[in-house]
Design a protein around this motif. Structure first.
Motif, PDB file in Angstrom:
ATOM      1  N   VAL A 159      44.412  44.646  38.669  1.00  0.00           N
ATOM      2  CA  VAL A 159      45.515  44.587  37.707  1.00  0.00           C
ATOM      3  C   VAL A 159      46.810  44.178  38.412  1.00  0.00           C
ATOM      4  O   VAL A 159      47.573  43.375  37.897  1.00  0.00           O
ATOM      5  N   THR A 160      47.018  44.780  39.635  1.00  0.00           N
ATOM      6  CA  THR A 160      48.256  44.391  40.341  1.00  0.00           C
ATOM      7  C   THR A 160      48.235  42.901  40.655  1.00  0.00           C
ATOM      8  O   THR A 160      49.253  42.224  40.546  1.00  0.00           O
ATOM      9  N   HIS A 161      47.017  42.466  41.037  1.00  0.00           N
ATOM     10  CA  HIS A 161      46.897  41.049  41.301  1.00  0.00           C
ATOM     11  C   HIS A 161      47.304  40.259  40.074  1.00  0.00           C
ATOM     12  O   HIS A 161      48.132  39.358  40.127  1.00  0.00           O
ATOM     13  N   VAL A 209      40.127  49.952  42.305  1.00  0.00           N
ATOM     14  CA  VAL A 209      39.692  48.556  42.262  1.00  0.00           C
ATOM     15  C   VAL A 209      40.363  47.868  41.089  1.00  0.00           C
ATOM     16  O   VAL A 209      40.940  46.780  41.215  1.00  0.00           O
ATOM     17  N   ASP A 210      40.288  48.595  39.928  1.00  0.00           N
ATOM     18  CA  ASP A 210      40.916  48.028  38.724  1.00  0.00           C
ATOM     19  C   ASP A 210      42.388  47.747  39.005  1.00  0.00           C
ATOM     20  O   ASP A 210      42.898  46.683  38.651  1.00  0.00           O
ATOM     21  N   LEU A 211      43.017  48.782  39.642  1.00  0.00           N
ATOM     22  CA  LEU A 211      44.448  48.676  39.886  1.00  0.00           C
ATOM     23  C   LEU A 211      44.769  47.443  40.719  1.00  0.00           C
ATOM     24  O   LEU A 211      45.701  46.701  40.418  1.00  0.00           O
ATOM     25  N   ARG A 257      50.323  37.838  39.374  1.00  0.00           N
ATOM     26  CA  ARG A 257      50.191  36.504  38.815  1.00  0.00           C
ATOM     27  C   ARG A 257      51.076  36.384  37.567  1.00  0.00           C
ATOM     28  O   ARG A 257      51.818  35.440  37.385  1.00  0.00           O
ATOM     29  N   PHE A 258      50.929  37.476  36.720  1.00  0.00           N
ATOM     30  CA  PHE A 258      51.700  37.449  35.480  1.00  0.00           C
ATOM     31  C   PHE A 258      53.179  37.399  35.769  1.00  0.00           C
ATOM     32  O   PHE A 258      53.930  36.704  35.100  1.00  0.00           O
ATOM     33  N   SER A 259      53.547  38.220  36.788  1.00  0.00           N
ATOM     34  CA  SER A 259      54.993  38.249  37.060  1.00  0.00           C
ATOM     35  C   SER A 259      55.472  36.882  37.526  1.00  0.00           C
ATOM     36  O   SER A 259      56.548  36.439  37.160  1.00  0.00           O
ATOM     37  N   GLU A 260      54.577  36.234  38.338  1.00  0.00           N
ATOM     38  CA  GLU A 260      54.957  34.881  38.747  1.00  0.00           C
ATOM     39  C   GLU A 260      55.109  33.986  37.540  1.00  0.00           C
ATOM     40  O   GLU A 260      56.087  33.268  37.381  1.00  0.00           O
TER      41      GLU A 260
END
Ligand code: ADP
Ligand code: MN
Length: 831
Positions: free
Chosen positions: A211-213, A206-208, A217-220
């Motif tokens: 975190v991936t989300h 779930v965390d992952l 977002r961060f990568s965007e």
């Protein structure tokens, strides 16, 4: 009496003994001779039921007292009966009777005793025997006992061993059990741990996700930031550039400033000097101004004077000009007059001479006129004559004109006949090829080369060519291990056949490509057998191979057909198939390695009209033999070449040259589309001989696979199978339309004469015979307008007319007596 007692006592003693007997010898009766006993009983019965009766009878006889008693005993009952026997019927005083009876009885007793003694002897003997057997038994027993004890010892030892082992096993079992327990515990623990880990994993998942989300977002954001960063950097660089520009400007300005300052100081200096000058000058100026004023005044006066003088001068000039012009005109007139006079005098002279000349000529002409008048009279007569002949000529001319017209008509007729004849030629040519079979097989034996090192002499003695009429030029014999193998093909070329001779045999086939057929020519054979020599040839006019010769013929013939209105265009492509991969040999970027090209996907496609395309393959328009020769040279260098034990320069790939020919005829509106495929196959040698490993092995395997796919296709077509396995190899798939029913195929089978190649040679010859036995349907030209049946109407029974057709075709190809040939054909048609 006394004599009668001993038997009694002996009888009693016998009884005692007899009583003890059974205890001592329990087996005695069983061993007794039964036969005697039975005979005794039977005797007794026969003599009156009891043994005594017979005794009585014996006694009655008197004389038989001394006869030996016949009493015999078979057992105790007999003895008991004897003992129980009583004196009967005799009075106490009848001693004699009693004595007789007694003696009788004694006799019986004696017999009894004797029986007993015999019995005893038997028993004793038996006892002896038994004792011996007992001893033997005892000995065996002791032996067995010893063995037994040994065995017991051994068993004990084994038992000990086993107990020991059992104990150790028990120990290890216990250990195992304890370990198992530990393992179970740890498993339990692990299980718990795993469960815990799984739960944490779920949480982590779930965390992952979160975190991936976030990461996404961060990568965007990062991307955005990077974008802005990039833009900023660009802006920065432009600013820096601007800055550097500015700095450069600034430094330049600084230089100019310093220069200017220097100049300024120089200027200042000059200024001071100038100021000094200026003051002196102003002084001078003052004085000058005074003198100037005076000078102005003087000047004013002088100017007025000048004005007056100028007016005067102008007048004078005008006068002078006028007089000068008058002078000039006068001069001109004068010179003109002078010339005129000169000319007139000359003219006068010439005229006088002319007059005299003219007088002369006049006289002469008068004479001539007289002669002319005479001529004229003659000429008028002649003219009259000429008029007559002219009229005659006109009529002749008209006649000639009519003749020419007639001849022109004849000519056009003849031309159309030629066209027709050409059509017939093509048809006949095709019929001949059909008669020869559409898969044709030529066999070519190469000469022995210097390095072959063969002991068979220059011609390779194991191969010979039969010379009989029916197989001359078509047969080949091979002697292998004393066995003669004979083969025959459409044509066999011996080692001394030149390239020219070979080409003569295929030139008609090549011609078919121009007529709109699909033609395939293969070269098959082991490496070093002369495939490449046959197809490509070597440098030198006489060594040119089939490919260049075919192209020469095609270009030459297409040019000569131009006069009949044919226009051809040709496109060439060259490729090789190496390890089932296509390589473009004409690809423009050629960096000597194929990696650049292998990225291309050369896919083979067939359209419903039987046209084949290979995507991304280079196709080059060719207009003459020169174009093709340079392409062939280029391709030959690029072909991949490998090394095996058999031939250092052996080609390990199939080389396919394709020439697409499209022609159209303006006069007839006909269009043809032919294809000529010329194929140099890779070496056909089997795996064992070439000693291949690794890459070479893979090469050889894929070569063998594609060659067997080729033969499978040919045989399947010949058998008329529904499914032809074209797709089993790249080669057969590429050539699918050219191997199918409406094409013409020729296979060269090349053969080495060396004795060491005899195995491969036999394989090649056998393969070729099988191919030669095949018939591949009827070839069809690819034409568009005016389609016609490529077979003539008598094609159904071609063999009956074979020779006639051949003869006609000979004339037709030689373009002799086309009309005659056409007539002949027409007469055959009617036939
Ligand atoms: P392949 O292509 O079958 O491997 P090549 O065509 O390279 O064989 O022939 C092997 C050698 O034999 C070459 O040196 C070639 O010049 C020579 N050769 C083959 N056939 C002939 C021939 N008919 N006349 C003369 N030399 C030949
Ligand atoms: Mn070759």
């Amino acid at each position: 009496m006394a004599s009668s007692l001993p038997p009694r006592s002996s009888a009693s003693s016998y009884l005692k003994k007899e009583n003890a007997g059974p205890a001592r010898r329990p087996m005695g009766f069983k061993v007794a001779p039964r036969r005697n006993v039975l005979s005794a009983i039977s005797n007794g019965e026969a003599n009156g039921g009891t043994p005594s009766a017979s005794v009585d009878g014996g006694g009655g006889g008197g004389g038989a007292a001394e006869a030996p008693p016949v009493v015999e005993f078979s057992g105790r009952e007999d003895v008991d009966r004897l003992l129980a026997e009583k004196m009967k019927g005799k009075s106490k005083n009848d001693f004699k009777g009693r004595c007789d009876q007694m003696s009788e009885y004694i006799k019986k007793l004696r017999a009894c005793i004797r029986w007993y003694m015999d019995l005893e002897d038997g028993y004793l003997a038996e006892q002896e025997k038994l004792r011996g057997s007992i001893d033997a038994e005892n000995a065996r027993h002791t032996e067995l006992e010893a063995q037994l004890s040994n065995a017991i010892e051994e068993l004990k030892a084994a038992n000990m061993d086993l107990t020991r082992r059992c104990r150790s096993l028990e120990e290890s079992f216990n250990k195992e059990v304890s370990e198992k327990m530990i393992a179970v515990e740890s498993y339990e623990k692990e299980k718990q741990g795993r469960e815990a880990a799984e739960s944490t994993r779920d949480i982590l998942a779930v965390d992952l996700e979160r975190v991936t989300h976030d990461a996404k977002r961060f990568s965007e954001q990062l991307k955005m930031v990077q974008d802005t960063n990039k833009r900023l950097q660009e802006y920065n660089t432009s600013l820096q550039q601007y800055n550097s520009n500015l700095q450069a400007d600034a430094s330049k300005s600084g230089e100019t400033i310093s220069k200017l300052q220097k100049e300024k100081s120089v200027m200042m200096e000059t200024m001071t000097t100038l100021r000094e000058c200026n003051s002196s000058m102003s002084n001078q100026l003052e004085s000058s101004r005074v003198s100037q004023q005076e000078a102005i005044r003087v000047k004013e006066e002088l100017r007025k004077e000048v004005e007056c003088l100028r007016v005067e001068l102008k007048q004078v000039r005008d006068d002078r000009d006028h007089s000068v012009s008058q002078l000039n005109s006068l001069n001109l007139e004068l010179s003109n007059c002078k010339e005129h006079i000169g000319k007139s005098s000359k003219e006068h002279e010439s005229l006088s001479t002319k007059v005299s000349e003219l007088e002369e000529t006049c006289n002469r002409q008068q004479e001539q006129i007289q002669t002319f008048q005479k001529h004229l009279a003659v000429a008028t007569e002649k003219l009259k004559l000429a008029d007559v002949t002219a009229i005659e000529a006109m009529t002749g001319y008209e006649e000639q004109k009519q003749k020419i017209k007639y001849l022109e008509e004849r000519l056009s007729q003849a031309e159309s006949q030629i066209v027709e004849g050409d059509e017939v030629r093509k048809k006949l040519h095709n019929t001949i090829l059909e008669l020869k079979g559409n898969i044709r097989v030529f066999c070519r034996v190469r000469p022995l080369l210097g390095h072959d090192g063969d002991s068979n002499g220059p011609e390779g003695a194991s191969i010979s060519f039969p010379t009989s009429v029916e197989s001359a030029g078509r047969g080949i014999d091979l002697i292998n291990q004393g066995q003669k193998l004979s083969f025959s093909y459409d044509k066999v070329f011996a080692h001394d056949a030149s390239q020219e001779e070979v080409f003569v045999e295929i030139s008609q086939l090549v011609q078919s490509a121009l007529d709109g057929y699909k033609v395939c020519i293969f070269a098959y054979g082991q490496t070093g057998s002369g495939k490449t020599y046959t197809m490509m040839g070597k440098s030198g006019v006489h060594h040119k191979g089939m490919i260049p010769r075919s192209l020469e013929q095609i270009f030459m013939t297409s040019r000569s057909l131009e006069s009949q209105g044919w226009k051809y265009s040709m496109q060439a492509s060259m490729l090789e198939i190496y390890n089932e991969t296509i390589r473009d040999l004409l690809a423009p970027v050629r960096s000597n390695c194929f990696e650049m090209n292998t990225s291309k996907q050369y896919t083979i496609k067939h359209d419903p009209h039987g046209n084949t395309t290979v995507s991304e393959l280079t196709i080059i328009d060719v207009f003459g033999i020169g174009d093709v020769t340079s392409l062939l040279e280029k391709a030959a260098q690029i072909r991949s070449v490998g090394k095996t034990q058999m031939n250092e320069q052996s080609s390990r790939s199939h080389f396919v040259f394709t020439l697409k020919i499209s022609g159209s005829n303006e006069n007839t509106g006909q269009n043809v589309q032919g294809v000529l495929n010329l194929i140099d196959l890779a070496g056909s040698e089997r795996l064992g001989k070439s000693g291949s490993t690794g890459d070479r092995l893979k090469e050889t395997q894929s070569i063998n696979k594609s060659l067997s796919a080729l033969s499978d296709v040919i045989f399947a077509i010949a058998k008329g199978d529904d499914h032809i396995p074209f797709r089993n190899s790249k080669l057969t798939y590429l050539l699918q339309p050219c191997l199918g029913g409406d094409s013409k195929t020729l296979m060269f089978v090349n053969i080495s004469p060396e004795a060491s190649s005899v195995g491969e040679t036999i394989c090649s010859l056998r393969f070729a015979s099988r191919v030669n036995a095949c018939e591949i349907g009827i070839p069809r030209r690819q034409t568009q307008a005016r389609p016609f049946d490529s077979r003539l109407s008598y094609g159904t029974q071609p063999r009956a007319y074979g020779n006639i057709v051949l003869a006609i075709c000979y004339y037709a190809t030689k373009k002799l007596a086309v009309g005659t040939a056409t007539n002949l054909v027409n007469s055959i048609r009617g036939h």
